[in-house]
Each structure stands twice: as C-alpha cells, then as structure tokens.
Design a protein around this motif. Structure first.
Motif, mmCIF file in Angstrom:
data_model
loop_
_atom_site.group_PDB
_atom_site.id
_atom_site.type_symbol
_atom_site.label_atom_id
_atom_site.label_comp_id
_atom_site.label_asym_id
_atom_site.label_seq_id
_atom_site.Cartn_x
_atom_site.Cartn_y
_atom_site.Cartn_z
ATOM 1 N N ILE A 104 0.136 10.937 0.143
ATOM 2 C CA ILE A 104 -0.191 10.574 1.514
ATOM 3 C C ILE A 104 0.898 11.070 2.461
ATOM 4 C CG2 ILE A 104 0.923 8.306 1.335
ATOM 5 C CD1 ILE A 104 -1.342 7.198 3.077
ATOM 6 N N PHE A 105 0.469 11.561 3.611
ATOM 7 C CA PHE A 105 1.407 12.135 4.578
ATOM 8 C C PHE A 105 1.387 11.373 5.900
ATOM 9 C CE2 PHE A 105 2.516 15.163 7.961
ATOM 10 C CZ PHE A 105 3.734 15.627 7.490
ATOM 11 N N LEU A 106 0.236 10.865 6.265
ATOM 12 C CA LEU A 106 0.097 10.131 7.522
ATOM 13 C C LEU A 106 -0.893 9.008 7.282
ATOM 14 C CD1 LEU A 106 -0.252 11.794 11.023
ATOM 15 C CD2 LEU A 106 -1.679 9.850 10.422
ATOM 16 N N TRP A 107 -0.569 7.793 7.752
ATOM 17 C CA TRP A 107 -1.450 6.663 7.486
ATOM 18 C C TRP A 107 -1.463 5.694 8.651
ATOM 19 C CZ3 TRP A 107 3.002 7.852 4.833
ATOM 20 C CH2 TRP A 107 4.091 7.001 5.004
ATOM 21 N N SER A 108 -2.539 4.897 8.693
ATOM 22 C CA SER A 108 -2.701 3.943 9.799
ATOM 23 C C SER A 108 -3.608 2.803 9.367
ATOM 24 C CB SER A 108 -3.292 4.657 11.019
ATOM 25 O OG SER A 108 -3.628 3.729 12.036
ATOM 26 N N GLY B 270 -8.906 1.900 8.773
ATOM 27 C CA GLY B 270 -7.896 2.430 7.870
ATOM 28 C C GLY B 270 -8.048 3.931 7.769
ATOM 29 N N ASN B 271 -6.968 4.665 7.964
ATOM 30 C CA ASN B 271 -7.013 6.123 7.929
ATOM 31 C C ASN B 271 -5.807 6.659 7.200
ATOM 32 O OD1 ASN B 271 -9.292 6.477 9.990
ATOM 33 N ND2 ASN B 271 -7.801 5.331 11.178
ATOM 34 N N CYS B 272 -5.976 7.783 6.543
ATOM 35 C CA CYS B 272 -4.832 8.477 5.977
ATOM 36 C C CYS B 272 -5.152 9.952 5.825
ATOM 37 C CB CYS B 272 -4.401 7.864 4.644
ATOM 38 S SG CYS B 272 -5.384 8.371 3.221
ATOM 39 N N LEU B 273 -4.120 10.760 5.839
ATOM 40 C CA LEU B 273 -4.228 12.187 5.572
ATOM 41 C C LEU B 273 -3.351 12.503 4.375
ATOM 42 C CD1 LEU B 273 -4.057 13.710 9.181
ATOM 43 C CD2 LEU B 273 -6.085 13.150 7.831
ATOM 44 N N MET B 274 -3.907 13.249 3.438
ATOM 45 C CA MET B 274 -3.188 13.630 2.228
ATOM 46 C C MET B 274 -2.851 15.112 2.288
ATOM 47 S SD MET B 274 -3.558 10.701 0.398
ATOM 48 C CE MET B 274 -3.266 11.158 -1.304
ATOM 49 N N ILE B 275 -1.639 15.451 1.908
ATOM 50 C CA ILE B 275 -1.263 16.845 1.676
ATOM 51 C C ILE B 275 -0.936 16.955 0.198
ATOM 52 C CG2 ILE B 275 0.388 18.672 2.155
ATOM 53 C CD1 ILE B 275 0.646 17.704 4.955
ATOM 54 N N GLY B 276 -1.776 17.700 -0.524
ATOM 55 C CA GLY B 276 -1.659 17.697 -1.973
ATOM 56 C C GLY B 276 -2.150 16.370 -2.518
ATOM 57 N N LYS B 277 -1.345 15.739 -3.348
ATOM 58 C CA LYS B 277 -1.737 14.470 -3.957
ATOM 59 C C LYS B 277 -0.966 13.287 -3.399
ATOM 60 C CE LYS B 277 -3.160 16.533 -8.364
ATOM 61 N NZ LYS B 277 -2.975 16.522 -9.837
#
Length: 253
Positions: free
Chosen positions: A124-128, A115-122
């Motif tokens: 989620i922007f990209l997830w898997s 499980g992965n995710c990238l947050m920009i600010g508060k």
C-alpha cells in the motif's frame, strides 16, 4: 499501559459508538493528546487508520467508552511494534486502487465510511478512511461516492508519477465490491437512484468514459479496504493486514 494485556485487533467487532456514549466524561485535552499521537502513527500504520478516525469523531466531548477504545488501540500497538510497510524495488510500476463504502455505520448521523487505498506493487502506498460528507440513500451510492474519492487520489498520483518520468499503463484499475456502483459509473442511465447524486461525484464517470480509470469487481473477501471501513474479526483482519504489505521488520541491530 506497559503492563496491559495484548490484543490481536485494534477494535472489537460489533462495537457501536455514539456521542452520548456510556460512562463519565473524560478530560478533553488528555483525550485529544492521545488522539494526536495516534493520528501521527497512522502515517506508517494503515492497520489502525479506521479505528483512529472513528474515535477522532468524539474529541469534542469524549466519554469513558471512547477512552476504552483508545486503550484497546494501544494494547494492539504494544503487541505489533515490529510491524511496518515493506517496499521492494522493481522496474515494473503498476498502480492498483481499491475502494469500499460501509453504508450508514455512523450511529449519530447515519453517514457512511469511505475506505480507499492505492497499491504500488504489492504494498500500500496511499490510504484513507473517512466519514462521508453526505447521507447516502443506498449501498450503491455509498460505494459510488467512495470510488469517486479513490479516483481523485488515483488521478493525482498518476499525474505526479508521469511528471517524474514513469510510464503508466491506462486504464488504471480500481477494485470495487458493488456491481451497481460499477454499472452506475459506466452508464449514467443505469439506475434511477443515481439521479440525485451530487454532480461532483460524477468525476468518476468522466474518468471511466475517458478510459483513464477502469472499475473492476472484486469479491468481498478480497476487498482490502474493508480494513478501513469497519471492525473485523481476527482472521479477516490479519488476512487484510497482510494484503496491505505489512510485515514484521527484521531487527537491524
């Protein structure tokens, strides 16, 4: 499903699916059409990403138990149609990554789920949420492989943002809830079990060495991407869904 009862989570805790699941077989075309629609919905609904990926593994020969899980997803969606992701404007752009690996949950092949995710600010922007291609021999290896995938996504996103004019602070943090995986990325001689790991996953170690990525420990209860690796109880699921930045969309009419 219009008159079905609502549920608060898209999948029950403790459920274990296999290819030889209970019940009669289900028409594959009918099953796959529903899966296709749900996969399209995951582009804006990260809260169903894990369970949709899970039932997608049984598209070749679906059974009644798999269809039951799909119907529960739709019962959950029916009660949460007003939910969406909110992105607030800000001049301060900070990318933060989260990574987790659930060791050996797949009952058929004993493979782990990343499980992965990238947050920009508060938000989620990209997830898997994805089943790993190898059989991990330890929790450390499963977490390390998941973190390597997160590092690839993070480097890709940071390169794009740099090209369009954003100045990002480095190193960029990825939060992991496994100390052994963090130490393995920092020190190649940390653990004997790391010697057999495929060289492609040591891309993570190279990014740590170059100070592009920094792995940070986070507590299990604060690990956002748990929602992408396993079924959760109601309280934990709602907490992590909120942490993704999902909110009720205000009525625009």
């Amino acid at each position: 499903m219009e008159d079905s009862n609502l549920v608060k989570t898209p999948i029950e805790t403790g459920i274990k699916l296999t290819k030889e699941g209970d019940g009669r077989t289900v028409h594959a075309t009918y099953f796959n059409q529903i899966i296709g629609s749900l996969r399209y919905l995951t582009c804006t609904r990260p809260d169903i990403c894990y369970v949709v990926g899970l039932v997608s593994r049984y598209m070749e020969s679906p059974r009644q138990v798999h269809l039951h899980v799909i119907k529960r997803i739709m019962r959950y969606i029916k009660g949460t149609t007003a939910f969406g992701l909110f992105y607030s404007s800000s001049k301060n752009i900070e990318i933060i990554g989260y990574s987790d690996g659930d060791w050996g949950r797949d009952s058929d092949e004993r493979k782990s789920t990343s499980g992965n995710c990238l947050m920009i600010g508060k938000t989620i922007f990209l997830w898997s949420s994805k089943k790993q291609s190898i059989v991990a021999l330890s929790t450390c290896e499963a977490e390390y492989v998941a973190a390597a995938a997160s590092a690839c996504q993070l480097v890709w996103l940071s390169n794009i943002m740099t090209q369009i004019g954003f100045n990002l602070d480095v190193p960029i943090k990825i939060y992991v809830d496994n100390v052994s995986a963090i130490n393995l990325a920092k020190n190649p001689f940390f653990h004997q079990r790391g010697k057999h790991i495929d060289i492609r996953y040591h891309f993570l170690r190279e990014q740590v060495r170059k100070n592009i990525i920094k792995l940070e420990y986070c507590r299990l209860e604060d690990q956002i991407v748990d929602i992408f690796t396993k079924p959760l109880k109601i309280d934990a699921f709602i907490k992590l869904r909120d942490m993704l930045g999902m909110k009720v969309v205000p009525n625009q009419n």
